[in-house]
Design a protein around this motif. Structure first.
Motif, short mmCIF file in Angstrom:
data_model
loop_
_atom_site.label_atom_id
_atom_site.label_comp_id
_atom_site.label_asym_id
_atom_site.label_seq_id
_atom_site.Cartn_x
_atom_site.Cartn_y
_atom_site.Cartn_z
N ASP A 3 17.35 24.07 30.35
CA ASP A 3 18.28 23.53 29.53
C ASP A 3 18.23 22.31 29.52
OD1 ASP A 3 20.65 23.25 28.05
OD2 ASP A 3 22.09 24.28 29.28
N ARG A 4 17.84 21.69 28.52
CA ARG A 4 17.93 19.98 28.31
C ARG A 4 19.15 19.38 28.47
NH1 ARG A 4 15.60 19.61 22.14
NH2 ARG A 4 17.61 20.46 20.95
N ASP A 5 20.16 20.21 28.36
CA ASP A 5 21.74 19.43 28.45
C ASP A 5 22.13 19.42 29.87
OD1 ASP A 5 22.11 19.60 25.69
OD2 ASP A 5 23.21 21.43 25.81
N THR A 6 21.10 20.11 30.72
CA THR A 6 21.42 19.77 32.18
C THR A 6 20.55 18.73 32.92
OG1 THR A 6 19.79 21.50 32.85
CG2 THR A 6 22.12 22.27 32.46
N VAL A 7 19.63 18.08 32.01
CA VAL A 7 18.72 17.38 32.49
C VAL A 7 18.92 15.81 32.08
CG1 VAL A 7 16.15 16.48 32.20
CG2 VAL A 7 16.70 18.98 32.38
N ARG A 8 18.63 14.84 32.91
CA ARG A 8 18.87 13.32 32.49
C ARG A 8 17.64 12.68 33.25
NH1 ARG A 8 22.16 15.62 30.09
NH2 ARG A 8 24.27 15.32 29.95
N LEU A 9 16.88 11.91 32.10
CA LEU A 9 15.93 11.01 32.58
C LEU A 9 16.36 9.69 33.09
CD1 LEU A 9 14.03 11.43 28.92
CD2 LEU A 9 14.13 12.90 31.09
N VAL A 10 15.94 9.35 34.21
CA VAL A 10 16.43 8.30 35.12
C VAL A 10 15.60 6.98 34.43
CG1 VAL A 10 16.33 7.23 37.14
CG2 VAL A 10 16.54 9.67 36.99
N GLN A 11 16.52 6.12 34.16
CA GLN A 11 15.97 4.77 33.85
C GLN A 11 16.29 3.63 34.82
OE1 GLN A 11 15.34 4.61 29.90
NE2 GLN A 11 14.53 6.67 30.91
N THR A 12 16.11 2.25 34.34
CA THR A 12 16.65 1.11 35.28
C THR A 12 17.36 0.27 34.27
OG1 THR A 12 14.55 -0.31 34.78
CG2 THR A 12 14.52 1.30 36.53
N PRO A 13 17.86 -0.89 34.98
CA PRO A 13 17.93 -1.25 36.32
C PRO A 13 18.85 -0.40 37.23
CG PRO A 13 19.64 -2.32 35.22
CD PRO A 13 19.05 -1.71 33.89
#
Length: 213
Positions: free
Chosen positions: A170-180
C-alpha cells in the motif's frame, strides 16, 4: 551511556524554536557518475552553466546567514570543489574534508570537524533543488524534537519481491526518505561513534541503531 543519550534527547525536546543554535550543513558529494553514465561525477555536471553542487551550497548559505558548511568530497574531487568555492563563494563559511569508503564514513569524517553544540543538516550534494523553506522547516523541527527527516509519498505502485513471489504494498503507508536529515549535535555526534554496518544507508538508520527514535 544509552541512558545519558536518552536524557540528552529529552533535553533537546524541551528546547523551543526561539533558541538560536549554531547551524552546520554537512554536504556529502561522493557520487562517481556511474549510474549517470558520465565520466564527470554528477555533482560537477553543469546545470545552466554552473555545477550542480554550486546550487546546493548556495541554497544553504542563503537559508541562514550564520550557517557553516562542511563539504565532504572524494580525494580526487577536492580540487574541483575548491574551484567552485574560488569561483562563487568564500572560504569563511565553508570547510572541505575528504570522504570515506561509504556514505557513513564520509559523514563521520565531516562530523569530526564539529566541536560546538549545533543543529546539523546532512545533505546529499547532488540534491540541488532543496528549498530554503525545507531547510528552515527541518531546523525548527530539530529544535523542537531533536531530529527531522524529510520524506515524500510514493506516486508509483509498489511491490515487495520475496523470492519467486511478490505482493502489493500500500503506497499510502510508504514514504521515500530525502535530505537534509537534521539532528541536534547531542544526538548525531555520539551516534556516529558506533561501528559501521551495511544497513546504514542514511543518518536516521544510524541514530535508530544507536537506540533513539
Amino acid at each position: 551511556s544509552m541512558d545519558e543519550m536518552k536524557m540528552a534527547q529529552m533535553e533537546t525536546n524541551k528546547l523551543t524554536c526561539e533558541v538560536e543554535l549554531s547551524k552546520i550543513a554537512v554536504i556529502v558529494a561522493g557520487g562517481t557518475g556511474v549510474r549517470m553514465n558520465t565520466a564527470i561525477p554528477k555533482q560537477f555536471l553543469l546545470l545552466n552553466g554552473k555545477p550542480i553542487l554550486y546550487y546546493t551550497i548556495k541554497t544553504f548559505l542563503q537559508a541562514f546567514n550564520d550557517v557553516k558548511i562542511i563539504l565532504v568530497l572524494p580525494e580526487e574531487s577536492i580540487a574541483a570543489g575548491q574551484e567552485i568555492i574560488d569561483a562563487f563563494f568564500d572560504y569563511e563559511r565553508i570547510k572541505i574534508t575528504i570522504g570515506g569508503r561509504t556514505r557513513f564514513h564520509s559523514v563521520q569524517n565531516g562530523l569530526k570537524l564539529i566541536e560546538e553544540e549545533a543543529i546539523i543538516f546532512v545533505h546529499d550534494g547532488v540534491r540541488c533543488l532543496v528549498s530554503q523553506q525545507l531547510i528552515h522547516h527541518c531546523y525548527n523541527a530539530a529544535i523542537e524534537f531533536g531530529s527531522a527527516i524529510p520524506v515524500i509519498g510514493s506516486a508509483d505502485s509498489l511491490r515487495i519481491i520475496k523470492g519467486e513471489n511478490n505482493e502489493i504494498l500500500d503506497r499510502d503507508t510508504v514514504r521515500l526518505v530525502q535530505t537534509p536529515q537534521t539532528f541536534h549535535s547531542k544526538i548525531l555526534l555520539p551516534a556516529f561513534n558506533i561501528d559501521f554496518k551495511e544497513k546504514f544507508t542514511d543518518e536516521a538508520t544510524v541514530v535508530e541503531a544507536f537506540g533513539l527514535k
